[in-house]
Design an enzyme around this catalytic site. Sequence first.
Site, mmCIF file in Angstrom:
data_model
loop_
_atom_site.group_PDB
_atom_site.id
_atom_site.type_symbol
_atom_site.label_atom_id
_atom_site.label_comp_id
_atom_site.label_asym_id
_atom_site.label_seq_id
_atom_site.Cartn_x
_atom_site.Cartn_y
_atom_site.Cartn_z
ATOM 1 N N GLN A 29 27.754 34.522 34.826
ATOM 2 C CA GLN A 29 29.205 34.355 34.994
ATOM 3 C C GLN A 29 29.684 35.047 36.265
ATOM 4 O OE1 GLN A 29 30.689 36.465 31.399
ATOM 5 N NE2 GLN A 29 31.539 37.977 32.802
ATOM 6 N N GLY A 30 30.964 34.870 36.567
ATOM 7 C CA GLY A 30 31.600 35.587 37.679
ATOM 8 C C GLY A 30 30.981 35.277 39.041
ATOM 9 N N ILE A 31 30.869 36.320 39.847
ATOM 10 C CA ILE A 31 30.388 36.167 41.227
ATOM 11 C C ILE A 31 28.941 35.655 41.249
ATOM 12 C CG2 ILE A 31 29.834 37.451 43.343
ATOM 13 C CD1 ILE A 31 32.218 39.347 42.570
ATOM 14 N N ASP A 51 20.007 37.086 33.909
ATOM 15 C CA ASP A 51 21.137 37.699 33.218
ATOM 16 C C ASP A 51 20.666 38.108 31.824
ATOM 17 O OD1 ASP A 51 24.450 37.493 33.889
ATOM 18 O OD2 ASP A 51 23.923 37.947 31.804
ATOM 19 N N ASP A 72 17.088 42.135 31.042
ATOM 20 C CA ASP A 72 17.972 43.288 31.237
ATOM 21 C C ASP A 72 17.578 43.934 32.565
ATOM 22 O OD1 ASP A 72 19.240 45.806 31.212
ATOM 23 O OD2 ASP A 72 19.081 45.964 29.035
ATOM 24 N N ARG A 158 37.875 55.267 38.233
ATOM 25 C CA ARG A 158 36.611 54.535 38.434
ATOM 26 C C ARG A 158 35.573 55.501 39.021
ATOM 27 N NH1 ARG A 158 38.888 51.589 35.705
ATOM 28 N NH2 ARG A 158 39.372 49.383 35.925
ATOM 29 N N TYR A 161 31.785 54.512 38.525
ATOM 30 C CA TYR A 161 31.615 53.183 39.136
ATOM 31 C C TYR A 161 31.599 53.310 40.657
ATOM 32 C CZ TYR A 161 32.588 48.343 40.480
ATOM 33 O OH TYR A 161 32.525 47.096 41.053
ATOM 34 N N LYS A 165 28.579 52.598 43.472
ATOM 35 C CA LYS A 165 28.726 51.609 44.545
ATOM 36 C C LYS A 165 28.519 52.252 45.919
ATOM 37 C CE LYS A 165 29.280 47.949 42.048
ATOM 38 N NZ LYS A 165 28.216 46.930 42.000
#
Length: 185
Positions: A29-31, A51, A72, A158, A161, A165
């Site tokens: 899904q998504g990007i 995925d 995973d 965040r 997170y 990143k």
Amino acid sequence: MATSTSSETEKKGLGRLKGKRCLVTAAAQGIGRTTVETFIREGASLVVAVDINAEKLEELRAFSVVDIRVLDVRDGVAIHKLAEELDALDVLFNCAGYVQAGNILETSEERWDYSFDVNVKSMFHFIKAFLPKMIAAGGGSIINMSSVASTIRGIEARCVYGTTKAAVIGLTKGVARDFVQKGIR
Ligand SMILES: NC(=O)c1ccc[n+]([C@@H]2O[C@H](COP(=O)([O-])OP(=O)(O)OC[C@H]3O[C@@H](n4cnc5c(N)ncnc54)[C@H](O)[C@@H]3O)[C@@H](O)[C@H]2O)c1
């Protein structure tokens, strides 16, 4: 939101990835999903779609060039096994990432480790596993998904997170510096 059909996806595009062999994580899904469809449209001969969500990955089975792998991204053993099975890739897109909310006081050690495992250590495993064949084949492109969070500015709540990143940027620059002369972009 409407999802494009296999024939629509295969029809358009400029052939910029004609004949290229690609792998995308977070492909369901998504990007990641949009990237899989874009790579197909651009003429990739193989898109390995990785995925953990088996049900959503199934939706990609309609595309003849897609090789679905339920995996995973924290599982280093499974990643190395996959790399042994496949011939060299031209493009490795490490897209998988997990957004943990909260400031540092609200972030448990368990959530810290989980975030690093999904967002950073997964890339360590994928790059280590797929880089040797990529080099042997003369080169390739590795794309690691970061974020504006922490790399450009601090984002509220965040903390871990953003930290992961920022680590992705360090990993990317380190690999680039070490292997650019072997055709790795
Ligand atoms: N969406 C944004 O606005 C945005 C902005 C900046 C960066 N990013 C980054 O882009 C990437 C993709 O974001 P998105 O919003 O499209 O994601 P998303 O949440 O829509 O999809 C994530 C996918 O990753 C899969 N996944 C989660 N954990 C996994 C695991 N352990 N193993 C395998 N697959 C797993 C999920 O099943 C899902 O299909 C992430 O790295 C994210 O941090 C996203």
